[in-house]
Design an enzyme around this catalytic site. Sequence first.
Site, mmCIF file in Angstrom:
data_model
loop_
_atom_site.group_PDB
_atom_site.id
_atom_site.type_symbol
_atom_site.label_atom_id
_atom_site.label_comp_id
_atom_site.label_asym_id
_atom_site.label_seq_id
_atom_site.Cartn_x
_atom_site.Cartn_y
_atom_site.Cartn_z
ATOM 1 N N ARG A 131 9.879 29.377 8.528
ATOM 2 C CA ARG A 131 9.442 28.475 9.624
ATOM 3 C C ARG A 131 8.053 27.889 9.390
ATOM 4 N NH1 ARG A 131 11.779 32.713 12.902
ATOM 5 N NH2 ARG A 131 13.924 32.131 13.354
ATOM 6 N N LYS A 153 4.864 13.156 6.266
ATOM 7 C CA LYS A 153 6.307 12.890 6.322
ATOM 8 C C LYS A 153 6.949 13.616 5.155
ATOM 9 C CE LYS A 153 6.904 8.449 8.606
ATOM 10 N NZ LYS A 153 7.345 7.058 8.419
ATOM 11 N N GLU A 195 3.033 -0.309 -2.327
ATOM 12 C CA GLU A 195 2.552 0.339 -1.085
ATOM 13 C C GLU A 195 1.101 -0.058 -0.808
ATOM 14 O OE1 GLU A 195 4.634 1.761 0.888
ATOM 15 O OE2 GLU A 195 6.136 2.912 -0.209
ATOM 16 N N LYS A 237 -4.381 4.521 5.875
ATOM 17 C CA LYS A 237 -3.271 5.384 6.310
ATOM 18 C C LYS A 237 -3.781 6.502 7.215
ATOM 19 C CE LYS A 237 0.989 7.556 5.321
ATOM 20 N NZ LYS A 237 2.115 7.785 4.440
ATOM 21 N N GLU A 247 4.912 8.886 14.601
ATOM 22 C CA GLU A 247 5.559 7.580 14.623
ATOM 23 C C GLU A 247 6.196 7.259 15.972
ATOM 24 O OE1 GLU A 247 6.998 6.216 10.748
ATOM 25 O OE2 GLU A 247 8.774 5.482 11.787
ATOM 26 N N ARG A 251 2.529 3.868 13.970
ATOM 27 C CA ARG A 251 2.805 4.247 12.577
ATOM 28 C C ARG A 251 3.978 3.480 11.994
ATOM 29 N NH1 ARG A 251 2.771 10.311 9.785
ATOM 30 N NH2 ARG A 251 3.406 9.573 7.730
ATOM 31 N N ASN A 255 5.868 0.862 7.743
ATOM 32 C CA ASN A 255 7.178 0.622 7.126
ATOM 33 C C ASN A 255 7.407 -0.848 6.804
ATOM 34 O OD1 ASN A 255 8.200 3.335 7.132
ATOM 35 N ND2 ASN A 255 8.226 3.172 9.356
ATOM 36 N N HIS A 258 10.062 -1.921 4.349
ATOM 37 C CA HIS A 258 10.920 -0.769 4.055
ATOM 38 C C HIS A 258 12.348 -0.925 4.573
ATOM 39 C CE1 HIS A 258 7.120 0.944 2.915
ATOM 40 N NE2 HIS A 258 7.627 2.118 2.663
ATOM 41 N N HIS A 262 14.760 -0.074 1.795
ATOM 42 C CA HIS A 262 15.645 1.103 1.829
ATOM 43 C C HIS A 262 17.100 0.681 1.650
ATOM 44 C CE1 HIS A 262 12.731 3.996 4.155
ATOM 45 N NE2 HIS A 262 12.443 3.887 2.878
ATOM 46 N N HIS A 275 11.638 3.116 -5.444
ATOM 47 C CA HIS A 275 11.287 2.920 -4.032
ATOM 48 C C HIS A 275 10.281 1.762 -3.890
ATOM 49 C CE1 HIS A 275 10.284 3.855 0.120
ATOM 50 N NE2 HIS A 275 9.011 3.880 -0.217
HETATM 51 P P1 NAD Z 1 8.855 9.752 -8.218
HETATM 52 O O1 NAD Z 1 8.409 10.923 -7.500
HETATM 53 O O2 NAD Z 1 10.291 9.677 -8.610
HETATM 54 O O3 NAD Z 1 7.962 9.576 -9.534
HETATM 55 C C1 NAD Z 1 8.210 8.478 -10.365
HETATM 56 C C2 NAD Z 1 8.396 8.880 -11.831
HETATM 57 O O4 NAD Z 1 7.136 9.108 -12.422
HETATM 58 C C3 NAD Z 1 9.203 10.154 -12.043
HETATM 59 O O5 NAD Z 1 10.029 9.984 -13.166
HETATM 60 C C4 NAD Z 1 8.131 11.179 -12.340
HETATM 61 O O6 NAD Z 1 8.595 12.258 -13.102
HETATM 62 C C5 NAD Z 1 7.130 10.368 -13.102
HETATM 63 N N1 NAD Z 1 5.750 10.821 -13.047
HETATM 64 C C6 NAD Z 1 5.097 11.296 -11.968
HETATM 65 N N2 NAD Z 1 3.790 11.444 -12.260
HETATM 66 C C7 NAD Z 1 3.634 11.085 -13.542
HETATM 67 C C8 NAD Z 1 2.513 11.003 -14.407
HETATM 68 N N3 NAD Z 1 1.286 11.258 -13.979
HETATM 69 N N4 NAD Z 1 2.714 10.605 -15.682
HETATM 70 C C9 NAD Z 1 3.959 10.267 -16.104
HETATM 71 N N5 NAD Z 1 5.052 10.281 -15.329
HETATM 72 C C10 NAD Z 1 4.877 10.690 -14.060
HETATM 73 O O7 NAD Z 1 8.551 8.402 -7.391
HETATM 74 P P2 NAD Z 1 7.344 7.940 -6.470
HETATM 75 O O8 NAD Z 1 7.327 6.473 -6.577
HETATM 76 O O9 NAD Z 1 6.126 8.692 -6.722
HETATM 77 O O10 NAD Z 1 7.836 8.343 -5.008
HETATM 78 C C11 NAD Z 1 8.964 7.761 -4.422
HETATM 79 C C12 NAD Z 1 9.442 8.667 -3.319
HETATM 80 O O11 NAD Z 1 8.426 8.794 -2.345
HETATM 81 C C13 NAD Z 1 10.661 8.171 -2.613
HETATM 82 O O12 NAD Z 1 11.570 9.239 -2.485
HETATM 83 C C14 NAD Z 1 10.158 7.742 -1.245
HETATM 84 O O13 NAD Z 1 11.116 7.884 -0.243
HETATM 85 C C15 NAD Z 1 9.004 8.682 -1.054
HETATM 86 N N6 NAD Z 1 7.989 8.179 -0.139
HETATM 87 C C16 NAD Z 1 7.580 8.988 0.857
HETATM 88 C C17 NAD Z 1 6.587 8.585 1.715
HETATM 89 C C18 NAD Z 1 6.080 9.522 2.756
HETATM 90 O O14 NAD Z 1 5.293 9.100 3.624
HETATM 91 N N7 NAD Z 1 6.433 10.766 2.714
HETATM 92 C C19 NAD Z 1 6.000 7.325 1.565
HETATM 93 C C20 NAD Z 1 6.435 6.518 0.526
HETATM 94 C C21 NAD Z 1 7.430 6.959 -0.327
HETATM 95 N N1 GLY Z 2 5.191 5.618 4.393
HETATM 96 C C1 GLY Z 2 5.200 5.387 5.790
HETATM 97 C C2 GLY Z 2 4.568 6.469 6.593
HETATM 98 O O1 GLY Z 2 4.059 7.421 6.062
HETATM 99 O O2 GLY Z 2 4.574 6.395 7.780
#
Ligand code: NAD
Ligand code: GLY
Length: 373
Positions: A131, A153, A195, A237, A247, A251, A255, A258, A262, A275
């Site tokens: 938890r 998130k 972003e 942010k 949100e 917030r 998006n 997005h 998405h 993404h």
């Molecule tokens: P990812 O996590 O898939 O990373 C992208 C690629 O880069 C992967 O292949 C990874 O292994 C590689 N990588 C990571 N760091 C590296 C480095 N320093 N050197 C070489 N390779 C490296 O993708 P992302 O773009 O980081 O994240 C996308 C995800 O984030 C999506 O799932 C999206 O939904 C989520 N997201 C969440 C929020 C949130 O607020 N929580 C906001 C935006 C996006």
């Molecule tokens: N990436 C959108 C949020 O964190 O609210």
Amino acid sequence: MSTPELLRAAPTSVHIDLGERSYPILIGGELLSDPATWAPQANRKAVALIVTNVTVAALYGAALAAALEPHFARVRTLALPDGEAYKDLAHLNLVFDELLGQEADRRTVLYALGGGVVGDMTGFAAACYMRGVPFVQVPTTLLAQVDSSVGGKTAVNHPLGKNMIGAFYQPRQVVCDLGVLDTLPDREMSAGLAEIIKYGASIDIEFLGWLERQVDELRARRRDALAHAVRRSCEIKARVVGADEKEAGLREILNFGHTFGHAIEAGLGYGQWLHGEGVGCGMVMAAELSARLGLVDAAFARRIEALVARAGLPVRGPASLSPQRYLELMRVDKKAQGGDIRFVLLDGESHASVRTAPEAVVVDVIAALTASA
Ligand code: NAD
Ligand code: GLY
């Protein structure tokens, strides 16, 4: 500031103000391998579990483990397969298998070493295990440093919708080591820029102008430009999340782009478009929709499209997705209410609000901004 100067300079810190759940975002040159970075969560009686993926583990897993060793009884590393396609409940369960196999108790600290996929999954695992156990974000992509690691998130995907199963759960600390961006593929750098552009396009016009001047420097990974972009993005942010953590309203503007993005990601199958690529093209569509509804000048929509293109991102949707398919997918967006699709639209230059739009106009925009087959 030159790169060597920046490496020597003290890291900067952005504070995210959420009462007892407040935490610092540390931004600097060489943070990951410095044991001092990790002192705040130190507990010599606890287990630290680094959750990462196979790619990032090979690059930075050993350095982080070595830097954590002095602070914990035991440091373990779990490397998940790499990719959005594995951001699901089945792979989340591997984290619980590891924690239970290690007899990890409530003092366990999880370290999310990777991009947004690892960060979202690790945060959700931390929210659920017993938890709730503490976790730290160690974002290694530009996208994760400017967005996903900040604000709490956490989620995994479901075949019927992205990030549909998750929780709001804040990390204890976020550490953005700019040095790790040196190994990031160019395509991923561009995805992170999407972003960053989002903040400029929908919230901060001064930052938008700075981005227009600095986009080439950012793509070339100039450390001083990156430091400013990461810091400013985190400040924006932090301000939004501090005002609306869960949100309830404000917030939602984070998006921007997005809803369309998405739909592209889910429609093509997770992992086909990144993404950030979906968000880049989605911002172009959302800006065009805003212009067609008379909410913002068409010239501003063109300005966003030009910057998205200069960031190396797609500005046309994939030929294989029909407008009808977008509509189906957008109806399961988290912002949808009672079957109505809600979009973050520009209602001024660098100003946004959440609105519905006539379906016929949405369809026209998608058709106009889809690549020809
Ligand atoms: P990812 O996590 O898939 O990373 C992208 C690629 O880069 C992967 O292949 C990874 O292994 C590689 N990588 C990571 N760091 C590296 C480095 N320093 N050197 C070489 N390779 C490296 O993708 P992302 O773009 O980081 O994240 C996308 C995800 O984030 C999506 O799932 C999206 O939904 C989520 N997201 C969440 C929020 C949130 O607020 N929580 C906001 C935006 C996006
Ligand atoms: N990436 C959108 C949020 O964190 O609210």
